[in-house]
Motif scaffolding. Structure first.
Motif: not given
Length: 362
Positions: A114-121, A96-111
């Protein structure tokens, strides 16, 4: 020193003058060894003592919680964006990833690579000018972890409180606000931070994690991308960024001298209040970008009536010795990064300049 710039760079950022002066005094001859610490073997007792002291000092600032280990890695937080899911996002799990801005979005993009992800908020609908509500998150049973970015350097938002994720490890990129205030480390499975904002110079990335998360990395990973490689070798598997780690240790000493995290928090709040009050009292000449309840104490973002006026502000500020006030290229505007090492006197000088600029161009 009278010729020091008013340094508001977002990173690499200001370092405490006292730390720079201590490093200067030890630069050529470290503790009577006849060598700089940059010249000596990382396998030697002299360097290893500094290395271990930095790790111990960092944990001590958090109250020495049991079961945590410090790693000194390289590649910045951006490498952790990939290394984290490579090690923890195993088959059958989702992150799970919390999308709060530019750096959070970059972290999610990399994940996602690698595998399955979801946006928690997410606060994307608000253009990341506020923080998403994370007070009542529902995480699936197969969640490997929940990741958030504690402070968004580009937009200028900062979490005040962190969610309770139960048995799911909470993991945070704290690159731009680690050690700016006390927090309960035991609430997290892992925090990581590039050093170049609040910890020291660029070149080293700090990871603080529960030992069980570092113990067994997937066997197929290359050696250098395995957390267990670095945990088992005290971050000395390969040559570490020794001078950067030495500087981190000196910055940690300085934080202790400021009253530890409680003392630093008070100083940071005073600095942020001074600058935000100047923005809010300008009658709209200066406009804060972020909703007040989400404002960062580390990165203050604001706008003027036009881009032309903002360019003039930057140009005139540079003539007066101010550095780094131009907003990030992706969002524009203006930004003052007021990390731990930026003295209140620099904030006061900026507030005075802002008042004069408004008189001249308002």
């Amino acid at each position: 020193m009278s010729n020091r710039a008013y340094n508001f760079n977002a990173g690499p950022a200001a370092l405490p003058l006292e730390v720079l002066e201590r490093a200067q005094a030890e630069f050529v001859d470290f503790h009577g060894t006849g060598m700089s610490i940059m010249e000596m073997s990382h396998r030697g007792a002299v360097y290893e003592a500094v290395h271990n002291e930095a790790a111990s000092r960092l944990l001590n600032l958090f109250g020495n919680p049991s079961g945590y280990q410090v790693l000194f890695l390289q590649g910045g937080a951006s490498t952790q964006f990939a290394m984290l899911p490579m090690n923890l996002l195993t088959e059958g799990k989702t992150a799970g990833y919390v999308k709060s801005g530019s750096w959070a979005t970059k972290a999610l993009k990399e994940a996602k690579l690698i595998g399955e992800t979801f946006v928690a908020a997410s606060s994307e609908e608000d253009k990341y000018m506020s923080l998403p509500d994370v007070s009542n998150l529902r995480l699936p049973e197969n969640a490997a972890y929940l990741h958030l970015t504690s402070n968004e350097t580009i937009e200028g938002t900062q979490f005040r409180e962190f969610p309770d994720t139960g048995s799911v490890p909470l993991i945070a990129d704290m690159s731009s606000d680690i050690l700016c205030r006390p927090f309960d480390l035991t609430q997290f499975g892992m925090v990581y931070a590039g050093a170049q904002k609040n910890l020291g110079p660029s070149g080293v990335t700090v990871v603080i994690a529960r030992e069980e998360l570092l113990r067994e990395s997937p066997k197929h990973l290359p050696t250098m991308f395995r957390y267990d490689t670095h945990a088992e070798n005290n971050s000395l598997y390969n040559t570490p960024p020794s001078f950067s780690i030495y500087m981190v240790n000196e910055v940690l000493k300085w934080i202790e001298e400021q009253g530890a995290l409680e003392g630093i928090e008070k100083k940071n709040q005073d600095k942020a209040n001074l600058l935000y009050q100047a923005i809010d009292a300008s009658g709209g000449f200066y406009r804060g970008c972020v909703h007040p309840e989400s404002r960062s104490t580390m990165n203050v973002t604001f706008r003027l009536a036009s881009e032309e006026l903002e360019k003039l502000f930057v140009k005139e500020s540079e003539k007066e010795g101010f550095v780094g006030l131009k907003g990030h290229r992706s969002v524009g505007g203006l930004r003052a990064s007021i990390y731990n090492a930026v003295p209140k006197s620099s904030i006061q000088a900026l507030v005075d300049f802002m008042g004069q600029f408004q008189k001249n161009h308002g």
